[in-house]
Scaffold this active site. Structure first.
Site, short mmCIF file in Angstrom:
data_model
loop_
_atom_site.label_atom_id
_atom_site.label_comp_id
_atom_site.label_asym_id
_atom_site.label_seq_id
_atom_site.Cartn_x
_atom_site.Cartn_y
_atom_site.Cartn_z
N ASP A 139 0.83 -1.26 -0.02
CA ASP A 139 0.14 0.04 -0.04
C ASP A 139 0.95 1.21 0.11
OD1 ASP A 139 -3.05 0.76 1.06
OD2 ASP A 139 -1.45 2.37 1.44
N ASN A 193 -1.41 12.81 -3.77
CA ASN A 193 -2.26 13.58 -4.58
C ASN A 193 -2.58 15.19 -4.58
OD1 ASN A 193 -3.13 11.70 -6.47
ND2 ASN A 193 -4.55 10.60 -5.07
N ASP A 221 -1.23 9.41 -10.31
CA ASP A 221 -1.55 8.48 -11.40
C ASP A 221 -0.25 8.04 -11.83
OD1 ASP A 221 -4.16 8.42 -11.33
OD2 ASP A 221 -4.60 9.50 -13.33
N GLU A 245 -4.69 2.44 -4.36
CA GLU A 245 -3.08 2.43 -4.11
C GLU A 245 -2.79 1.10 -3.72
OE1 GLU A 245 -4.37 2.71 -1.09
OE2 GLU A 245 -2.92 4.02 -0.34
#
Ligand code: GH3
Ligand code: MG
Ligand code: MG
Length: 341
Positions: free
Chosen positions: A198, A206, A215, A241
């Protein structure tokens, strides 16, 4: 003029369309001059009196132009062979058979020239040619339809199993492939390991750098996985993720070494993303089940607890489920949520 010049020019235009259509099928453009090339060569040749007056020479000119375009069409199908469509091969064979037929035709008129136009229509070779061409047209159309259908089906299958952003197996595909791998491991009495990865503070990445960079980081992680894992290891994006890896062989030591290699390689690869100092990292939980007790859901749950430990201890690290009792004791809620997902 109508039955010789115009009809043959239209026929050659048809062959050009076949070639251009094949290129369009693999998303290649064809300049308009290519369409006009064969008809123009033919019409120009007909301005030469020696050719215009000789049925044999006319047959050679038209057949060689047709032959060129059929061979070019076959080449277009051949060069795209990386796209695994079964109908491709009968099409290539059919086109090559057509090339052969045209070569035979040219040889026949060269070796045994026809005396007049009338001879052409009386010749059994002409009848065979006409029959062969009709057969070719029908078979070719049928195979093209089948190939188009095959491509659509293949794309749907891929869309249902591959994560479009990272190109890795999605959750459904991963679980499906893992089930098959687990059955094999059970039958061979081998241990089974699962890695659950993770990305750390991904929400912050982000927020700080934007979704596009986020991304990009996910793609970098997928590329890192592909670099680090073996050819037979499974890797998938379970969602967001979060990623899972199922090594094809080995127990805890192998799994921990792989996890550490992935962690390290990712920290290096994601330090700088498109000029931004992102410094993304990953935490990885590892769980191993002993021989004869393989259960993917249970293992993922254990790997998830180990992952939680890795996060608790400061992230950017690897933790194994057997790391201690604490691993088993932490936040059952989180584990239950994951089990549901
Ligand atoms: P932790 O270190 O504890 O794992 O924190 P985190 O921020 O990584 O975890 P959290 O679950 O809070 O955040 C996950 C974020 O991942 C939230 C979501 O917006 C983002 N995310 C999920 N899928 C995508 C995606 O496809 N692209 C991008 N850019 N972000 C995604
Ligand atoms: Mg997460
Ligand atoms: Mg995260």
């Amino acid at each position: 003029m109508l039955s010789i010049e115009i009809a043959n020019a239209l026929n050659l235009l048809g062959y050009s369309f076949m070639f251009a259509g094949t290129r369009a099928f693999s998303r290649r453009e064809t300049p308009v001059t290519v369409f006009l090339l064969a008809p123009l060569i033919w019409l120009t040749a007909m301005r030469v009196p020696a050719i215009a007056a000789d049925i044999n020479l006319r047959v050679v000119v038209v057949s060689s132009l047709q032959c060129t375009f059929v061979a070019l069409t076959a080449h277009e199908f051949w060069r795209e062979r990386a796209e695994p469509l079964l109908s491709r091969w009968p099409i290539v064979i059919l086109l090559l058979a057509h090339v052969l037929m045209l070569c035979v035709r040219m040889s026949v008129v060269t070796l045994t020239p026809l005396a007049s136009q009338r001879d052409l229509f009386r010749s059994p070779v002409f009848a065979l040619m006409a029959f062969g061409t009709v057969l070719f047209t029908i078979a070719f159309a049928f195979l093209l339809l089948s190939m188009t259908k095959e491509r659509t089906e293949m794309r749907h299958r891929i869309d249902a199993l591959i994560d479009s952003l990272t190109g890795l197996a999605n959750r459904r595909a991963f679980i499906g492939e893992a089930d098959a791998a687990i059955a094999l491991r059970t039958s061979r009495s081998e241990p089974l390991a699962v890695l659950l990865a993770d990305l750390d503070h991904f929400k912050k990445i982000n927020d700080a750098f934007g979704h596009a960079i986020g991304d990009q980081v996910l793609k970098i992680f997928a590329a890192t996985l592909r670099r680090c894992i073996g050819q037979n290891d499974l890797a998938g994006r379970l969602g967001g993720e979060e990623f899972a890896i199922l090594p094809a062989a080995g127990g805890q030591a192998t799994a921990l070494a792989l996890a550490e290699a992935v962690r390290r390689a990712f920290a290096q690869a994601a330090a700088d993303v498109d000029g931004h100092a992102v410094a993304a990292t990953v935490s990885i939980g590892v769980a191993v089940s002993q021989i004869g007790t393989h259960d993917l859901t249970g293992l993922l749950g254990q790997a998830d607890r180990a992952l939680y430990q890795a996060k608790e201890r400061g992230r950017n690290r690897v933790a194994a489920y057997a790391d201690g009792e604490a691993a088993a004791a932490v936040t059952p809620l989180r584990v239950r949520q994951r089990a549901r997902a």
